[in-house]
Design a protein around this motif. Structure first.
Motif, PDB file in Angstrom:
ATOM      1  N   GLU A  57       0.839  -1.209   0.000  1.00  0.00           N
ATOM      2  CA  GLU A  57       0.000   0.000   0.000  1.00  0.00           C
ATOM      3  C   GLU A  57       0.870   1.252   0.000  1.00  0.00           C
ATOM      4  O   GLU A  57       0.545   2.266  -0.601  1.00  0.00           O
ATOM      5  CB  GLU A  57      -0.953  -0.007   1.198  1.00  0.00           C
ATOM      6  CG  GLU A  57      -1.943  -1.152   1.095  1.00  0.00           C
ATOM      7  CD  GLU A  57      -3.205  -0.967   1.905  1.00  0.00           C
ATOM      8  OE1 GLU A  57      -3.289   0.034   2.653  1.00  0.00           O
ATOM      9  OE2 GLU A  57      -4.097  -1.814   1.781  1.00  0.00           O
ATOM     10  N   SER A  95      -9.430  -1.322  -9.630  1.00  0.00           N
ATOM     11  CA  SER A  95     -10.292  -1.201  -8.444  1.00  0.00           C
ATOM     12  C   SER A  95      -9.523  -1.532  -7.166  1.00  0.00           C
ATOM     13  O   SER A  95      -9.772  -0.940  -6.114  1.00  0.00           O
ATOM     14  CB  SER A  95     -11.501  -2.124  -8.562  1.00  0.00           C
ATOM     15  OG  SER A  95     -12.346  -1.643  -9.570  1.00  0.00           O
ATOM     16  N   ARG A  96      -8.587  -2.447  -7.270  1.00  0.00           N
ATOM     17  CA  ARG A  96      -7.773  -2.808  -6.103  1.00  0.00           C
ATOM     18  C   ARG A  96      -6.858  -1.630  -5.722  1.00  0.00           C
ATOM     19  O   ARG A  96      -6.784  -1.240  -4.549  1.00  0.00           O
ATOM     20  CB  ARG A  96      -6.926  -4.045  -6.447  1.00  0.00           C
ATOM     21  CG  ARG A  96      -6.125  -4.619  -5.317  1.00  0.00           C
ATOM     22  CD  ARG A  96      -5.377  -5.854  -5.799  1.00  0.00           C
ATOM     23  NE  ARG A  96      -4.334  -5.533  -6.775  1.00  0.00           N
ATOM     24  CZ  ARG A  96      -3.093  -5.174  -6.464  1.00  0.00           C
ATOM     25  NH1 ARG A  96      -2.734  -5.103  -5.197  1.00  0.00           N
ATOM     26  NH2 ARG A  96      -2.212  -4.901  -7.399  1.00  0.00           N
ATOM     27  N   ALA A  99      -8.686   1.429  -4.236  1.00  0.00           N
ATOM     28  CA  ALA A  99      -9.330   1.259  -2.919  1.00  0.00           C
ATOM     29  C   ALA A  99      -8.387   1.633  -1.778  1.00  0.00           C
ATOM     30  O   ALA A  99      -8.803   1.739  -0.623  1.00  0.00           O
ATOM     31  CB  ALA A  99      -9.799  -0.189  -2.751  1.00  0.00           C
ATOM     32  N   LEU A 172     -16.504  -4.120  -6.218  1.00  0.00           N
ATOM     33  CA  LEU A 172     -15.307  -3.632  -5.516  1.00  0.00           C
ATOM     34  C   LEU A 172     -15.404  -2.122  -5.268  1.00  0.00           C
ATOM     35  O   LEU A 172     -15.112  -1.642  -4.174  1.00  0.00           O
ATOM     36  CB  LEU A 172     -14.041  -3.940  -6.329  1.00  0.00           C
ATOM     37  CG  LEU A 172     -13.683  -5.422  -6.467  1.00  0.00           C
ATOM     38  CD1 LEU A 172     -12.509  -5.599  -7.439  1.00  0.00           C
ATOM     39  CD2 LEU A 172     -13.310  -6.022  -5.109  1.00  0.00           C
ATOM     40  N   ASP A 173     -15.854  -1.377  -6.274  1.00  0.00           N
ATOM     41  CA  ASP A 173     -15.903   0.088  -6.148  1.00  0.00           C
ATOM     42  C   ASP A 173     -16.970   0.546  -5.156  1.00  0.00           C
ATOM     43  O   ASP A 173     -16.814   1.579  -4.508  1.00  0.00           O
ATOM     44  CB  ASP A 173     -16.162   0.751  -7.512  1.00  0.00           C
ATOM     45  CG  ASP A 173     -15.018   0.527  -8.496  1.00  0.00           C
ATOM     46  OD1 ASP A 173     -13.910   0.169  -8.050  1.00  0.00           O
ATOM     47  OD2 ASP A 173     -15.236   0.704  -9.712  1.00  0.00           O
ATOM     48  N   THR A 175     -18.162  -1.314  -2.542  1.00  0.00           N
ATOM     49  CA  THR A 175     -18.053  -1.868  -1.187  1.00  0.00           C
ATOM     50  C   THR A 175     -16.752  -1.477  -0.485  1.00  0.00           C
ATOM     51  O   THR A 175     -16.554  -1.824   0.666  1.00  0.00           O
ATOM     52  CB  THR A 175     -18.153  -3.422  -1.184  1.00  0.00           C
ATOM     53  OG1 THR A 175     -17.112  -3.921  -2.027  1.00  0.00           O
ATOM     54  CG2 THR A 175     -19.496  -3.904  -1.701  1.00  0.00           C
ATOM     55  N   ARG A 176     -15.864  -0.745  -1.159  1.00  0.00           N
ATOM     56  CA  ARG A 176     -14.631  -0.341  -0.470  1.00  0.00           C
ATOM     57  C   ARG A 176     -15.008   0.633   0.654  1.00  0.00           C
ATOM     58  O   ARG A 176     -16.044   1.308   0.582  1.00  0.00           O
ATOM     59  CB  ARG A 176     -13.630   0.282  -1.450  1.00  0.00           C
ATOM     60  CG  ARG A 176     -14.085   1.599  -1.987  1.00  0.00           C
ATOM     61  CD  ARG A 176     -12.990   2.329  -2.752  1.00  0.00           C
ATOM     62  NE  ARG A 176     -13.562   3.522  -3.314  1.00  0.00           N
ATOM     63  CZ  ARG A 176     -13.678   3.784  -4.617  1.00  0.00           C
ATOM     64  NH1 ARG A 176     -13.207   2.951  -5.510  1.00  0.00           N
ATOM     65  NH2 ARG A 176     -14.257   4.889  -5.031  1.00  0.00           N
ATOM     66  N   GLU A 177     -14.120   0.703   1.657  1.00  0.00           N
ATOM     67  CA  GLU A 177     -14.453   1.551   2.813  1.00  0.00           C
ATOM     68  C   GLU A 177     -14.266   3.024   2.534  1.00  0.00           C
ATOM     69  O   GLU A 177     -14.998   3.871   3.038  1.00  0.00           O
ATOM     70  CB  GLU A 177     -13.595   1.148   4.010  1.00  0.00           C
ATOM     71  CG  GLU A 177     -14.205  -0.034   4.710  1.00  0.00           C
ATOM     72  CD  GLU A 177     -13.527  -0.364   5.998  1.00  0.00           C
ATOM     73  OE1 GLU A 177     -12.891   0.528   6.594  1.00  0.00           O
ATOM     74  OE2 GLU A 177     -13.619  -1.526   6.386  1.00  0.00           O
ATOM     75  N   ASP A 178     -13.229   3.329   1.745  1.00  0.00           N
ATOM     76  CA  ASP A 178     -12.860   4.723   1.531  1.00  0.00           C
ATOM     77  C   ASP A 178     -13.546   5.288   0.290  1.00  0.00           C
ATOM     78  O   ASP A 178     -13.324   4.819  -0.818  1.00  0.00           O
ATOM     79  CB  ASP A 178     -11.334   4.785   1.366  1.00  0.00           C
ATOM     80  CG  ASP A 178     -10.807   6.202   1.415  1.00  0.00           C
ATOM     81  OD1 ASP A 178     -11.503   7.122   0.947  1.00  0.00           O
ATOM     82  OD2 ASP A 178      -9.696   6.382   1.914  1.00  0.00           O
ATOM     83  N   PRO A 180     -16.518   5.135  -1.318  1.00  0.00           N
ATOM     84  CA  PRO A 180     -17.049   4.189  -2.303  1.00  0.00           C
ATOM     85  C   PRO A 180     -17.960   4.861  -3.328  1.00  0.00           C
ATOM     86  O   PRO A 180     -18.371   6.012  -3.139  1.00  0.00           O
ATOM     87  CB  PRO A 180     -17.881   3.224  -1.441  1.00  0.00           C
ATOM     88  CG  PRO A 180     -18.284   4.018  -0.257  1.00  0.00           C
ATOM     89  CD  PRO A 180     -17.144   4.969   0.006  1.00  0.00           C
TER      90      PRO A 180
END
Ligand code: DC
Length: 221
Positions: A57, A95-96, A99, A172-173, A175-178, A180
């Motif tokens: 990251e 998307s990964r 996120a 993915l887009d 449900t990500r926390e940041d 979304p």
């Protein structure tokens, strides 16, 4: 320089955001089109180019911090990756990368630094990047229709394959926390499933012209 005035267009992949945003910007005086997905794609393309498909990251964040927009070109730490951003490999991985919170902070900061009259499209423009945008639109369309359009535009994959890809990316887009993918409460939802591009462009253009006529920006300010 013209006063800041942001038109935010959000929605899932393949709903017509890019085409609509680009055409609306062309038709309005002094507006610039900002493709925010391209910025996340550039970071992803850079990581693939330097063989860092498995970057930490922190490495992803550092790549995002090195992103710069030079006219129509996208550079990361000086490397021009513009030609790579639409590749299937980038689409599968973006998307990964997007996120990751440190990536989002860096890219969102660069988006906010763009001033003037903007038609910006993405996933979190009306909700997070420009919550005070003068006009907010959320474009959606049925998954089958979005896949059919993609296949027609780029026949590299079948409509069924696109359907799987779009579904996965939307999941993915959103449900990500940041920051979304989400419809901002005050965004106008336009379901484009049974509309032509021209109809959608016409509706968004009319909304913007009306807002410009009334002057001022948004009630949220
Ligand atoms: O719109 P696009 O397909 O070029 O976007 C690529 C990816 O970038 C998308 O799947 C999620 C991410 N993205 C984002 O997280 N926030 C944005 N404002 C725009 C795109």
């Amino acid at each position: 320089m013209s006063e800041d005035f942001v038109v935010a267009i959000d929605g899932p992949a393949g709903a017509g955001k890019s085409t609509v945003a680009r055409r609306v910007a062309e038709r309005l005086e002094g507006f610039r089109y900002l493709d925010t997905g391209a910025m996340y794609r550039a970071v992803t393309a850079y990581l693939l180019r330097i063989d860092k498909g498995n970057a930490s990251e922190e490495e992803m964040g550092r790549a995002a911090e090195g992103l710069s927009l030079e006219g129509e070109r996208l550079l990361v730490h000086g490397m021009d990756v513009t030609g790579d951003i639409r590749s299937a490999a980038v689409t599968a991985d973006v998307s990964r990368v997007s996120a990751v919170p440190r990536v989002r902070r860096a890219v969102q900061g660069k988006q906010r630094a763009v001033r003037g009259r903007l038609v910006a499209e993405g996933r979190d423009i009306g909700s997070v990047v420009f919550p005070q945008a003068a006009v907010k639109v959320y474009l959606d369309a049925a998954l089958d229709e979005r896949a059919r359009r993609r296949h027609k535009q780029v026949p590299e994959f079948s409509a069924d394959e696109y359907k799987g890809q779009l579904e996965r990316r939307d999941r993915l887009d959103s449900t990500r926390e940041d920051s979304p993918l989400v419809k901002a409460e005050d965004a106008l939802l336009i379901d484009t499933t049974n509309l032509t591009i021209e109809q959608v462009v016409g509706r968004v253009e009319a909304l913007v012209r009306e807002r410009l006529r009334r002057g001022g920006r948004s009630a949220a300010e």
